[in-house]
Design a protein around this motif. Structure first.
Motif, mmCIF file in Angstrom:
data_model
loop_
_atom_site.group_PDB
_atom_site.id
_atom_site.type_symbol
_atom_site.label_atom_id
_atom_site.label_comp_id
_atom_site.label_asym_id
_atom_site.label_seq_id
_atom_site.Cartn_x
_atom_site.Cartn_y
_atom_site.Cartn_z
ATOM 1 N N TYR A 177 26.174 -46.150 37.027
ATOM 2 C CA TYR A 177 26.660 -46.013 38.398
ATOM 3 C C TYR A 177 25.764 -46.719 39.409
ATOM 4 N N PRO A 231 27.676 -43.472 44.498
ATOM 5 C CA PRO A 231 28.978 -42.783 44.433
ATOM 6 C C PRO A 231 29.548 -42.830 43.021
ATOM 7 N N LYS A 232 30.251 -41.772 42.657
ATOM 8 C CA LYS A 232 30.793 -41.691 41.301
ATOM 9 C C LYS A 232 31.924 -42.691 41.080
ATOM 10 N N GLU A 233 32.494 -43.241 42.150
ATOM 11 C CA GLU A 233 33.548 -44.235 41.994
ATOM 12 C C GLU A 233 32.999 -45.573 41.502
ATOM 13 N N PHE A 234 31.673 -45.763 41.543
ATOM 14 C CA PHE A 234 31.073 -47.029 41.135
ATOM 15 C C PHE A 234 30.779 -47.067 39.632
ATOM 16 N N ARG A 235 31.561 -46.400 38.850
ATOM 17 C CA ARG A 235 31.284 -46.342 37.416
ATOM 18 C C ARG A 235 31.552 -47.703 36.766
ATOM 19 N N ARG A 291 25.017 -39.959 34.902
ATOM 20 C CA ARG A 291 25.498 -40.030 36.291
ATOM 21 C C ARG A 291 24.432 -40.547 37.246
ATOM 22 N N GLU A 340 31.213 -32.206 41.615
ATOM 23 C CA GLU A 340 31.978 -33.379 41.200
ATOM 24 C C GLU A 340 33.027 -33.053 40.134
#
Length: 438
Positions: A167, A174-178, A341, A412
């Motif tokens: 990430y 942010p967790k959307e940047f996986r 994470r 989350e």
């Protein structure tokens, strides 16, 4: 006319009455009969009580158990876990032990104990997972040299992990940047340990590590090298190899290291990583792992506590590759977060579990986790911690956790973990204990 007789006169009259003796004996006999009747009634009452108990017992029915509990009891009573772990002629299946998110892993393992007159043990295994991760390792250890005062281990490991989640570096990603990346490495390490006292172990360890990082193979996510620059994620464009050596100390007074219910285990290791290929990725790391177990109610209840930290340091103009930095999130630390994470140069994590025996071979657990990653060692404190809570089950065989199921919750979301190891597994000695993603 008759007058009342005085008391004294009545006694004299009674004494001179010829029938008084027969009257006394008759009265005594009556009293004895009454007493005998009372005694005869007592067994009758006891018999009635016993009869009532028998009638109630005949009407009792056993407690109904759920189908799930019945299967768990059958699984325990048939000793399936013990049979599985024993193997046949040195061969046995090896399940688990793959990196978190690697999928279900299985493969053959060969082991032999007691070679060289009981001084040497050997082991070798190869595994592949449902996500096409694979791992091969071989080990030789001599734990009883010099009458148990010395121990020597040699370990070689090759790993191929095609899709490790990433990430970005830092605590606020942010967790959307996986994204994902490929990690492939090979290591060879040797460790010499001295036990000067019963609970104390001191040791030295040396080894070599070859690393390779490439494009992630999971098409659902972007490859890390297409999203992050070398400035954001050092080592993403070029990899190096490491000559590494270190020293460690352990104080261990657990009642049973395989499945502790009382005592403590405190381990500290300092490792030097020497970049002997590029010359810009050398660093030093301090690993601290503190575990405490508090058992009560005849050790059927256990409070398990752990505090763990990884602190890194570099010389000027040196960097730590992102894949060699500690990760948090997953089945062994912050169980309410996705695997890997959080990532940065330093990390700390705190875990607490309350475990209780449901029945022999199965424990329940509730837990709380807290931790964080941070760029500077001076930020080692209890501020800005990420946290998670949850519950789980521990299936035990041979006094150790054979299967673990945990459900963790965080802000989350939630995660479900199915693992074949204890969450507070005994920390491995040696330089490979600090290898990425262990």
């Amino acid at each position: 006319m008759r007058y009342p007789i005085s008391t004294a006169g009545a006694i004299r009259k009674w004494a001179y009455w010829p029938g008084w003796k027969s009257t006394v004996w008759s009265s005594l006999a009556g009293l004895l009969l009454l007493a005998d009747g009372a005694g005869a009634q007592e067994p009758t009452r006891a018999g009635q009580i016993e009869k009532q108990r028998a009638e109630k017992a005949a009407k009792l029915k056993p407690d109904e158990v759920s189908p799930a509990e019945r299967r768990l009891r059958d699984f325990r009573d048939q000793h399936y876990m013990e049979r599985f772990a024993a193997g046949i002629h040195g061969f046995r299946p090896k399940i688990g032990n793959m990196v978190t998110s690697g999928g279900f892993a299985i493969g053959p393992e060969y082991y032999r104990n007691g070679l060289a007159n009981g001084l040497m043990n050997v082991r070798a295994s190869a595994q592949i997972s449902t996500r096409k991760y694979y791992r091969m390792d071989a080990a030789m250890n001599m734990p009883e040299l010099a009458k148990g005062k010395l121990a020597f281990d040699a370990v070689a490991v090759h790993r191929y992990y095609p899709s490790i989640q990433y990430y970005g570096t830092g605590p606020d990603t942010p967790k959307e940047f996986r994204t994902n990346f490929l990690l492939e490495d090979t290591s060879v390490d040797g460790t010499l340990a001295l036990r000067p006292w019963k609970n104390l172990v001191l040791g030295e360890t040396s080894g070599y590590l070859w690393t390779n990082v490439g494009r992630g193979r999971d098409s659902r996510f972007a490859s890390a090298d297409s999203v992050f620059t070398p400035a954001q994620s050092p080592g993403i464009d070029v990899q190096t190899n490491y000559l590494r050596n270190g020293a460690f100390a352990q104080w261990d007074y657990r009642d049973n290291p395989a499945g502790p219910k009382q005592g403590g285990n405190y381990v500290m290791q300092y490792t030097w990583y020497h970049d002997n290929r590029i010359g810009t990725y050398s660093f030093r790391r301090l690993d601290v792992d503190l575990q405490q177990y508090i058992g009560f109610f005849n050790k059927t209840r256990v409070i398990a506590l752990r505090a763990k930290a990884r602190l890194s340091d570099t010389d000027r103009n040196e960097q730590i590759p992102f894949y060699m930095q500690p990760f948090l999130g997953g089945s062994d630390d912050l169980r309410g977060y996705r695997p890997f994470r959080f990532n940065d140069r330093n990390s700390m994590v705190l875990n607490a579990e309350y475990r209780w025996e449901i029945f022999s071979g199965l424990d329940g657990a509730i837990f709380a986790d807290a931790g964080k990653v941070f760029p500077r060692r001076g930020m080692l404190n209890f501020r800005d911690l990420e946290s998670s809570v949850g519950f789980g089950l521990r299936f035990n065989a041979r006094n150790r956790t054979a299967v673990r199921v945990d459900v963790g919750f965080s802000h989350e979301g939630f995660q479900v973990w199915f693992k074949f190891n204890d969450v507070f597994a005994t920390r491995r000695f040696g330089t490979n204990a600090g290898q990425p993603l262990y």
